[in-house]
Design an enzyme around this catalytic site. Structure first.
Site, PDB file in Angstrom:
ATOM      1  N   HIS A  26      51.274 123.415  37.881  1.00 18.26           N
ATOM      2  CA  HIS A  26      52.325 123.443  36.791  1.00 18.26           C
ATOM      3  C   HIS A  26      53.358 122.253  36.938  1.00 18.26           C
ATOM      4  O   HIS A  26      53.923 122.068  38.015  1.00 18.26           O
ATOM      5  CB  HIS A  26      52.887 124.927  37.057  1.00 18.26           C
ATOM      6  CG  HIS A  26      54.191 125.315  36.058  1.00 18.26           C
ATOM      7  ND1 HIS A  26      55.364 125.641  36.431  1.00 18.26           N
ATOM      8  CD2 HIS A  26      54.228 125.142  34.748  1.00 18.26           C
ATOM      9  CE1 HIS A  26      55.855 125.895  35.505  1.00 18.26           C
ATOM     10  NE2 HIS A  26      55.359 125.373  34.298  1.00 18.26           N
TER      11      HIS A  26
ATOM     12  N   ASP B 167      53.610 122.611  29.193  1.00 22.29           N
ATOM     13  CA  ASP B 167      54.464 123.351  29.785  1.00 22.29           C
ATOM     14  C   ASP B 167      55.619 124.303  29.024  1.00 22.29           C
ATOM     15  O   ASP B 167      56.219 123.443  28.146  1.00 22.29           O
ATOM     16  CB  ASP B 167      55.271 122.584  30.869  1.00 22.29           C
ATOM     17  CG  ASP B 167      56.070 123.249  31.835  1.00 22.29           C
ATOM     18  OD1 ASP B 167      56.413 124.379  31.783  1.00 22.29           O
ATOM     19  OD2 ASP B 167      56.481 122.523  32.877  1.00 22.29           O
TER      20      ASP B 167
ATOM     21  N   TYR C 271      57.909 103.919  31.542  1.00 27.34           N
ATOM     22  CA  TYR C 271      57.101 103.083  32.583  1.00 27.34           C
ATOM     23  C   TYR C 271      57.566 103.862  33.940  1.00 27.34           C
ATOM     24  O   TYR C 271      56.629 104.248  34.943  1.00 27.34           O
ATOM     25  CB  TYR C 271      57.139 101.629  32.650  1.00 27.34           C
ATOM     26  CG  TYR C 271      56.768 100.822  31.690  1.00 27.34           C
ATOM     27  CD1 TYR C 271      55.518 101.195  31.106  1.00 27.34           C
ATOM     28  CD2 TYR C 271      57.271  99.729  31.144  1.00 27.34           C
ATOM     29  CE1 TYR C 271      54.776 100.590  30.153  1.00 27.34           C
ATOM     30  CE2 TYR C 271      56.681  98.622  30.234  1.00 27.34           C
ATOM     31  CZ  TYR C 271      55.388  99.354  29.666  1.00 27.34           C
ATOM     32  OH  TYR C 271      54.774  98.312  28.636  1.00 27.34           O
TER      33      TYR C 271
END
Length: 160
Positions: A22, A66, A116
């Site tokens: 999770h 999520d 990034y």
């Protein structure tokens, strides 16, 4: 052999998806993304010959996004000064809508260099052969729900 697993998902990518917990994040990248240098501290999986939309759809068949965060899908924002269209983002939103009721509301844009930096902390980076520009996205894994579980054997309570 396994059933009901999208055949484009390699054993390596299936293992990565299974290992993730999770709130772990996975990055699906275009062909221009520096996957190996960004992924020095995480797992890098190659999906040569596959586009990001194909891989996104296959991954979301197996993984929930999520629900504990408002925006579990992050896109690399178009850099200032780049005159670039991003129609692939509409494709991503349509795919996510099949698996998550938030649809396009589950998305956020992250500035390129911040993306990034976030990618460096992901659990895995999946390099795809996607040639559309700004086709990178990051997914945050959610939790399984009771309806996701398949009974171990047909005699188990609740089995059909």
């Amino acid at each position: 052999m396994l059933r009901n697993v999208p055949q484009i998902l390699s054993p390596e990518l299936l293992k990565v998806l299974s290992e993730m917990g999770h709130s772990d994040r996975i990055v699906l990248t275009d062909a221009n993304f520096p996957a190996e240098s960004m992924g020095r501290n995480c797992k890098v999986v190659r999906c040569d010959g596959l586009g990001v939309p194909q891989v996104l759809d296959a991954v979301l068949r197996l993984m929930r996004l999520d629900e504990a965060v408002e925006k579990p899908v992050s896109l690399m924002a178009v850099a200032e000064g780049d005159d670039c269209e991003t129609p692939v983002w509409d494709t991503y939103k349509e795919i996510v809508s099949r698996y998550d009721s938030r649809g396009g509301e589950a998305f956020q844009e992250i500035e390129r260099f911040s993306f990034y930096e976030e990618a460096k902390t992901a659990y895995a980076i999946v390099y795809c052969s996607e040639f559309k520009l700004y086709a990178n996205l990051m997914l945050q894994k959610g939790v399984l729900k009771p309806e996701d579980y398949v009974p171990v054997y047909r005699g188990e309570k609740g089995a059909e």
